[in-house]
Design a protein around this motif. Sequence first.
Motif, short mmCIF file in Angstrom:
data_model
loop_
_atom_site.label_atom_id
_atom_site.label_comp_id
_atom_site.label_asym_id
_atom_site.label_seq_id
_atom_site.Cartn_x
_atom_site.Cartn_y
_atom_site.Cartn_z
N HIS A 1 49.20 -11.35 43.14
CA HIS A 1 48.28 -10.26 42.81
C HIS A 1 46.99 -10.41 43.58
O HIS A 1 46.54 -11.52 43.85
CB HIS A 1 48.00 -10.20 41.30
N ASN B 1 44.46 -15.63 44.51
CA ASN B 1 44.63 -17.07 44.29
C ASN B 1 46.09 -17.49 44.50
O ASN B 1 47.00 -16.80 44.04
CB ASN B 1 44.21 -17.42 42.86
N HIS C 1 42.95 -9.35 43.47
CA HIS C 1 41.88 -8.86 42.60
C HIS C 1 40.92 -8.00 43.42
O HIS C 1 40.56 -8.36 44.54
CB HIS C 1 41.03 -10.02 42.07
N GLY D 1 43.35 -21.76 41.13
CA GLY D 1 43.00 -20.92 39.99
C GLY D 1 44.03 -19.86 39.65
O GLY D 1 43.76 -18.98 38.83
N GLN D 2 45.21 -19.93 40.27
CA GLN D 2 46.24 -18.94 39.94
C GLN D 2 46.79 -19.23 38.55
O GLN D 2 47.23 -20.35 38.27
CB GLN D 2 47.38 -18.95 40.97
N ALA D 3 46.73 -18.23 37.67
CA ALA D 3 47.21 -18.39 36.30
C ALA D 3 48.48 -17.59 36.08
O ALA D 3 49.31 -17.95 35.23
CB ALA D 3 46.13 -17.96 35.31
N VAL D 4 48.64 -16.48 36.79
CA VAL D 4 49.86 -15.67 36.69
C VAL D 4 50.59 -15.80 38.02
O VAL D 4 50.05 -15.44 39.08
CB VAL D 4 49.53 -14.19 36.39
N PHE E 1 53.61 -10.02 34.57
CA PHE E 1 53.46 -8.85 35.45
C PHE E 1 54.79 -8.13 35.67
O PHE E 1 54.82 -6.91 35.81
CB PHE E 1 52.81 -9.26 36.78
N ILE F 1 55.05 -5.89 32.82
CA ILE F 1 54.23 -4.69 33.01
C ILE F 1 54.97 -3.71 33.92
O ILE F 1 55.03 -2.50 33.64
CB ILE F 1 52.84 -5.07 33.57
N LEU G 1 43.73 -5.21 39.45
CA LEU G 1 44.77 -6.05 40.04
C LEU G 1 45.78 -5.17 40.76
O LEU G 1 46.14 -4.10 40.26
CB LEU G 1 45.50 -6.86 38.95
N PHE H 1 46.51 -1.89 38.31
CA PHE H 1 46.08 -1.67 36.93
C PHE H 1 44.82 -2.49 36.67
O PHE H 1 44.48 -3.40 37.45
CB PHE H 1 47.20 -2.03 35.94
N LEU H 2 44.14 -2.18 35.56
CA LEU H 2 42.91 -2.90 35.22
C LEU H 2 43.22 -4.30 34.71
O LEU H 2 44.17 -4.48 33.92
CB LEU H 2 42.12 -2.14 34.15
N ASP H 3 42.42 -5.27 35.16
CA ASP H 3 42.53 -6.63 34.62
C ASP H 3 42.15 -6.60 33.14
O ASP H 3 41.15 -5.99 32.75
CB ASP H 3 41.61 -7.58 35.40
N ILE H 4 42.96 -7.28 32.32
CA ILE H 4 42.75 -7.24 30.86
C ILE H 4 41.49 -8.01 30.45
O ILE H 4 40.95 -7.79 29.36
CB ILE H 4 44.01 -7.82 30.16
N SER H 5 41.03 -8.88 31.32
CA SER H 5 39.86 -9.71 31.00
C SER H 5 38.88 -9.66 32.18
O SER H 5 38.73 -10.63 32.92
CB SER H 5 40.37 -11.13 30.73
P1 AMP Z 1 44.76 -15.38 38.52
O1 AMP Z 1 43.84 -16.42 37.95
O2 AMP Z 1 44.40 -15.00 39.94
O3 AMP Z 1 46.22 -15.74 38.37
O4 AMP Z 1 44.47 -14.07 37.69
C1 AMP Z 1 45.30 -13.59 36.68
C2 AMP Z 1 44.60 -12.40 36.10
O5 AMP Z 1 45.53 -11.66 35.35
C3 AMP Z 1 43.43 -12.76 35.16
O6 AMP Z 1 42.23 -12.19 35.66
C4 AMP Z 1 43.87 -12.15 33.83
O7 AMP Z 1 42.80 -11.60 33.09
C5 AMP Z 1 44.86 -11.09 34.26
N1 AMP Z 1 45.88 -10.74 33.27
C6 AMP Z 1 46.68 -11.59 32.58
N2 AMP Z 1 47.49 -10.90 31.75
C7 AMP Z 1 47.21 -9.59 31.95
C8 AMP Z 1 47.71 -8.38 31.39
N3 AMP Z 1 48.68 -8.36 30.46
N4 AMP Z 1 47.19 -7.21 31.82
C9 AMP Z 1 46.21 -7.20 32.74
N5 AMP Z 1 45.70 -8.30 33.31
C10 AMP Z 1 46.18 -9.49 32.91
#
Ligand code: AMP
Length: 146
Positions: free
Chosen positions: A108, A95, A110, A101-104, A15, A18, A49, A37-41
């Motif tokens: 952020h 998250n 949602h 469930g936080q991945a990034v 992020f 970005i 997000l 911005f729009l979530d990529i997935s």
């Molecule tokens: P979280 O699980 O709350 O950490 O969510 C991370 C979110 O970031 C997921 O829904 C991903 O699809 C989204 N994400 C990861 N990389 C990107 C990206 N480059 N651009 C937009 N969204 C992203």
Amino acid sequence: MVQKNTEVISMDCVFCKIVKGDIPCQKLYENDKILAFLDISPIHKGHTLIIPKEHHENILDMPDETLAELAKTTKKISKAVKEATNADGFNVTQNNGAAAGQAVFHFHTHIIPRFDGDGLKTWPHKDIPEEEMKRIQEDIASFLKD
Ligand code: AMP
Ligand code: ZN
């Protein structure tokens, strides 16, 4: 982590990349502190997000002022997302920590548009005995005393 004036960025954070423009995004809105911005997935079309431009890992690391500004911006963007997608409702969720469930690991929020009967399940609920409910109520409240 690099601190440049008021700018705080993490070199290996997607992020932050970005925010710097090093990787692209479908930008919806920005001001000096916040980017959306729009979530990529996406869970649904329009899944958005909202992030602080500074790198803060989670809600506990967020400066109060930035968090307050982000909450106001979330309301404004939620309205636009709901209207543009004709959603019947929407989730605002966030998250904190891998267990949640936080991945990034850059704060952020949602915004997820929802549609009547869209089939997305909410979380299961538990029955907790009354004494245990009382204990956890007291434990949490004890951390909130001044
Ligand atoms: P979280 O699980 O709350 O950490 O969510 C991370 C979110 O970031 C997921 O829904 C991903 O699809 C989204 N994400 C990861 N990389 C990107 C990206 N480059 N651009 C937009 N969204 C992203
Ligand atoms: Zn970051």
